[in-house]
Structures are given as structure tokens and as C-alpha cells.
Write a protein that holds these residues in place. Structure first.
Motif, PDB file in Angstrom:
ATOM      1  N   VAL B  85       0.833  -1.199   0.000  1.00  0.00           N
ATOM      2  CA  VAL B  85       0.000   0.000   0.000  1.00  0.00           C
ATOM      3  C   VAL B  85       0.871   1.255   0.000  1.00  0.00           C
ATOM      4  N   LEU B 102      -3.797   0.678  -2.920  1.00  0.00           N
ATOM      5  CA  LEU B 102      -3.485  -0.709  -2.579  1.00  0.00           C
ATOM      6  C   LEU B 102      -3.267  -1.550  -3.827  1.00  0.00           C
ATOM      7  N   TYR B 121      -8.360  -0.615   5.965  1.00  0.00           N
ATOM      8  CA  TYR B 121      -8.305   0.359   4.869  1.00  0.00           C
ATOM      9  C   TYR B 121      -9.707   0.648   4.333  1.00  0.00           C
ATOM     10  N   ILE B 132      -7.995   0.322  -5.223  1.00  0.00           N
ATOM     11  CA  ILE B 132      -7.501  -1.047  -5.043  1.00  0.00           C
ATOM     12  C   ILE B 132      -7.214  -1.698  -6.394  1.00  0.00           C
TER      13      ILE B 132
END
Lengths: 344, 186
Positions: B85, B102, B121, B132
Motif C-alpha cells: 500500500v 493498494l 483500509y 484497489i
């Protein structure tokens, strides 16, 4: 001065004892590569758990194999900056408890600074200032090393690191992990001119790197063309090597001309230091040596054991920082994305 | 911190499909999404952006554009594959907020995602933005409201990018902000 170095920033649990920042008395590395190989890369959770299991033994082994005892240690240096947060925390916690128990100074080291010192440790005769290219799975960075612990970052990766590109393509081609050594080996059987892959931002004057487009180009090629795996590996590796060497040469020229340096006049650079896991790549070493010979420069690579992550380099960096009077408190924290900073 | 619900009942969805003709256009689309997010009421306007697509399809490229739209220099945005991350600080006229980038490339099953703190998160998405990469690995953890961005490779440079809004807020965002279906030079 006897320094214990501790390094757990990625997939190696390492501890080392180094005397006066110069003499390696022990250098213990417990690698998790076999474990990660099953998953095709570093798995953060596995990394952290393995560090916890290994750290105590690794530190004990480092002290015993050096023929020393814990009370003889004068200070502790630990990688506290740059890496997987869960992994860094393990090393930092171990270092803090030891420093507290032994009542000795503690210093936090940036992982990249460790790599810079890997080469200083391997070659005490290496001139400073020099330009350092540190290139591995986690980073690709060009640094002007003005003096011990005094840095100017000249270039960094804008997307993937060189080692990450090698790992991802190796996994994509089904070659296993870590990708660097496999591609290095396969390339010797392939034709490096078989495919003309792009040399990302080679024409740009900036010293930053970008390997994401190259990765995409390799994947596209495998989709649309019949190919021989060693040819892909050799051509891909050649593109990476070409970019790394050319950008480093450019950095040296800029340092020599002293162009737009916010930090006063630059001294003439006569040496290049290549460090990090990818510094073990044989093609990279060959091309660097050839180019440096042409340009009248010296190039240095660390000894094999100091290329990959290790704690001896952290101890050496710690020694230099302590000599600047730097000491960390017991509130030392792990910072995964910290920038590389000079000593004050 | 609010308890995080694991049950994800999918509500209304809106889908927009856009073709980008190169990395710059993919980046520009990211920026457009960031601008659309700013039209919300909260600073940073919170939210989860789930990126789905194979290696080399443009996920990090899109994220660079998205971050640029949130006041983060593209220079600071690089692949978090190694660190899992990256945390940036986004700034818009409404204030500062954290942006979490991420990358689940190396965390290829749910239990690993949970151990590295995925739920923490996701729970922080209210006060910032969570992007993500390889989000298909945690579909079952995503809440009812999020924006999915799926990348298909059409040619070496061309991508079809499908934006799917889950939940009212993202449906509204898509229908208001995305009317063209092509970005970049022909």
C-alpha cells in the motif's frame, strides 16, 4: 565500535556484526525465497510471520558466529524506513528491545542508504562523491552521493521498479520467482536483438525510470507473435539494462557539469556504484563495465552477499550515522514510504 | 470506527463503457473520475475505487490520473506491488484527505488480504479515497457502495474501460459526469 545491524524490510531476515563500519564479523541471512516461490512473489503476511519466527535465532547466530557476546555490542542499527510495514515493524521492535536491554544507542536506517553502503563496505577505496544506481525488486533509484550520508536523489521509478518488472514478466512467462536470476540465465541462450522492445523515457532528459510500458509491450508481443522464450527474455533484459546504464551515464554527465544543483557546486564524479539485487545481473555488469571503460570511469559492484538485502550494510550505514551524532529514541517507528534523507 | 459489514447485497448499478486510445487517455479518464468524485458533499467525498484487469492493462496508469485529479503529483504515484500500500495526501479546495493506493498482486487469497489489514483500509474509505488494484481478489469484502473500473485490452494501446457504479451515489455520479464514450486521439 561494534555495531549490530538488523534488516527485515522485505523477504530476508538478516542480522550482522560489523566493527568500525568496515570489518564484517558475521552476516546472517535467513531467506524466505523458497516459501515465496510457491506464491510467485513476496507475500506480505508470510513475510511478517516468518520474520517473527526467525528474528531471534538470526540475531543470536550473528552474535555467536562473530565470536562475541551481547554486552560487547556498542550500538544497534536497524532498517526502519522503506519496505513492507508489517516486516519492518518486526526488525524495529527487536532492535528497540535489545537497545533498551543493553542500554546502548539505536539508529534507524533507510533501506536505500543500506544499499549505498553495501558498496562502500565492499570497496573502501571507492571514491566519494559518486553516482549510485540502486536497483532491486522494490526500487530503482539514482542518487548523487555527495559525501558520507549526504544525498541528492536524481531519479526514481515512476511506476514499476526494474526488479518488479523482471519478476512480473518471469511469472507471466511461467519461469518462477525470483525473476531476475532466471531471466539472466535464460537470456544467455536467447537473441537479445530478436525483439526491439521500447526503451521507456530514454529520450527524456529527466533521470526518472518507467518500466510499466516495457512490461506491457512484452505482454503484447507474446500475444501477437510466435516466440522463443529465451529470445523474449534476452530482448526484455537488454531493454532494461540499456535504460539503466544510459540513465546512469546521463546522471554522471549532469553531475560533472554541475547543472542546476540547488546544493552548491558539484564535484567531478569519476565513479559509479551499482547496488541492490539486480546488480548481480551479469549482462548489467558487462554493459556497465564496457561503457565505463569507454568513458574513463570506474564502476563498482558489491560482493555477491552484499547485493541482496543484508544487515551488514545496515550496520555500516549505522556506524556512519552515529558518527554524525544521530541517535533514535525508543519511539522509533517503521515508515514504509519514507524519503531518503541526508544526515544533518 | 463503525463496525464493518461483510454482507454485501448489491443494489442498483449503472454502467458506462469508454474506449481510451493510449496511456495518456487512460490517465485522463482517471482524472475525470477524480473530478466527478469532488462533486460530492464531503471533502474528498470518500469512496472505494476497485480496479480490475490483467497485468499491463493500465491500472497504475489510471491511478496516476486519478491522483493527479486529487492534487497528488503523478511523480509520487508508483506501483505499490512491493509495499502493498502507498499512502498519499490528497488536497482539493474542500480540504486534505488520505488516499490509499493498494495493490493485491501479491496477496492472492482473501485470508492474506485480511491479515494485511484490508478491512482497516476499507473502513477508512469514508474519510478519504481507497484505490484497489487487483480488486477482484476481495469482491466479497467490498461494501454496497463503490465504483468498479474494469480494463479490457483491445490492442497494444487501446483499452475498453467499463465503469460500474454500485449504490446510489456512484450511479448518480456516472450518469451525470460521463456522456462521451471515447477518449484520446483517433
Amino acid at each position: 565500535m561494534l555495531i549490530l545491524g538488523i534488516e527485515t524490510s522485505c523477504d530476508e531476515t538478516a542480522a550482522a556484526l560489523v566493527a568500525d563500519g568496515k570489518v564484517i564479523l558475521s552476516n546472517v541471512i535467513a531467506s524466505q525465497i523458497d516459501l515465496h516461490a510457491k506464491f510467485g512473489g513476496v507475500v506480505p503476511e508470510i513475510a511478517a510471520r516468518q520474520h517473527v519466527e526467525a528474528i531471534g535465532y538470526v540475531i543470536k547466530e550473528a552474535i555467536e558466529s562473530a565470536g562475541k557476546t551481547a554486552p560487547e555490542i556498542d550500538a544497534i542499527a536497524v532498517t526502519s524506513k522503506r519496505g513492507l510495514v508489517g516486516s519492518l515493524i518486526v526488525g524495529v521492535a527487536a532492535a528497540k528491545s535489545l537497545a533498551y536491554a543493553l542500554r546502548i544507542p539505536l539508529v534507524g536506517i533507510h533501506h536505500i542508504e543500506g544499499h549505498i553502503f553495501a558498496n562502500i563496505l565492499s570497496h573502501p577505496e571507492m571514491p566519494i562523491p559518486h553516482v549510485c544506481l540502486t536497483v532491486s525488486g522494490g526500487h530503482t533509484m539514482l542518487i548523487y552521493v555527495k559525501d558520507l550520508c549526504k544525498y541528492e536523489v536524481l531519479g526514481d521509478t515512476l511506476d514499476d521498479s526494474a526488479g518488479e518488472a523482471l519478476d512480473k514478466i518471469a511469472k507471466f512467462l511461467g519461469l518462477g520467482y525470483p525473476g531476475g536470476p532466471v531471466i539472466d540465465m535464460l537470456s544467455t541462450q536467447g537473441n537479445k536483438s530478436a525483439f526491439n522492445f521500447p526503451r521507456p523515457i530514454l529520450r527524456s532528459k529527466r533521470l526518472d525510470f518507467s518500466f510499466s510500458g516495457l512490461k506491457t509491450a512484452v505482454i503484447n508481443t507474446t500475444r501477437h507473435t510466435d516466440y522463443h522464450v529465451p529470445d523474449i527474455a534476452a530482448s526484455f533484459q537488454e531493454a532494461i539494462v540499456d535504460v539503466l546504464v544510459s540513465k546512469t551515464m546521463k546522471a554522471v554527465l549532469q553531475s560533472v557539469s554541475g547543472a542546476k544543483s540547488g546544493s552548491g557546486t558539484k564535484k567531478k564524479v569519476s565513479a559509479i556504484s551499482v547496488t541492490g539485487g539486480v546488480a548481480a545481473n551479469r549482462r548489467l555488469r558487462k554493459v556497465f563495465s564496457d561503457r565505463c571503460q569507454q568513458e574513463g570511469l570506474e564502476v563498482f559492484f558489491p560482493q555477491a552477499l552484499l547485493c541482496t538485502d543484508n544487515a551488514a550494510m545496515i550496520a555500516a550505514a549505522g556506524y556512519a550515522r552515529l558518527r554524525y551524532g544521530e541517535v533514535a529514541g525508543l519511539d522509533l517507528d517503521a515508515i514504509p514510504n519514507a524519503p531518503l534523507e541526508s544526515a544533518i | 470506527m463503525e463496525p464493518y459489514s461483510l454482507t454485501a447485497s448489491r443494489g442498483v448499478t449503472t454502467i458506462k463503457s469508454i474506449i481510451t486510445n493510449g496511456p495518456l487517455a487512460t490517465q485522463a479518464l482517471g482524472k475525470k473520475v477524480a473530478e466527478a468524485l469532488q462533486k460530492g458533499e464531503k471533502p474528498g467525498a470518500g469512496g472505494i475505487i476497485a480496479l480490475v484487469g490483467e497485468l499491463g492493462c493500465g491500472k497504475t496508469c489510471f491511478t496516476k490520473g486519478l491522483c493527479a485529479g486529487l492534487g497528488i503529483s503523478p511523480r509520487h504515484v508508483n506501483s505499490p506491488t512491493f509495499t502493498f500500500v502507498n499512502e498519499y495526501s490528497g488536497t482539493t479546495e474542500k480540504g486534505s484527505f488520505p488516499v490509499f493506493h493498494l495493490d493485491l498482486y501479491r496477496a492472492d487469497n482473501i485470508s492474506i488480504c485480511l491479515e494485511v489489514g484490508m478491512l482497516d483500509y476499507l473502513a477508512r474509505a469514508d474519510s478519504g479515497i481507497v484505490v484497489i488494484e487487483w480488486a477482484e481478489r476481495i469482491y466479497s469484502l467490498l461494501p454496497d457502495e463503490y465504483l468498479e473500473v474494469e480494463f479490457s485490452v483491445l490492442s497494444p494501446r487501446k483499452r475498453r474501460i467499463t465503469l460500474t457504479g454500485f449504490g446510489q451515489r456512484f450511479c448518480k455520479l456516472l450518469s451525470c459526469s460521463f456522456t462521451e464514450n471515447r477518449l484520446g486521439k483517433q
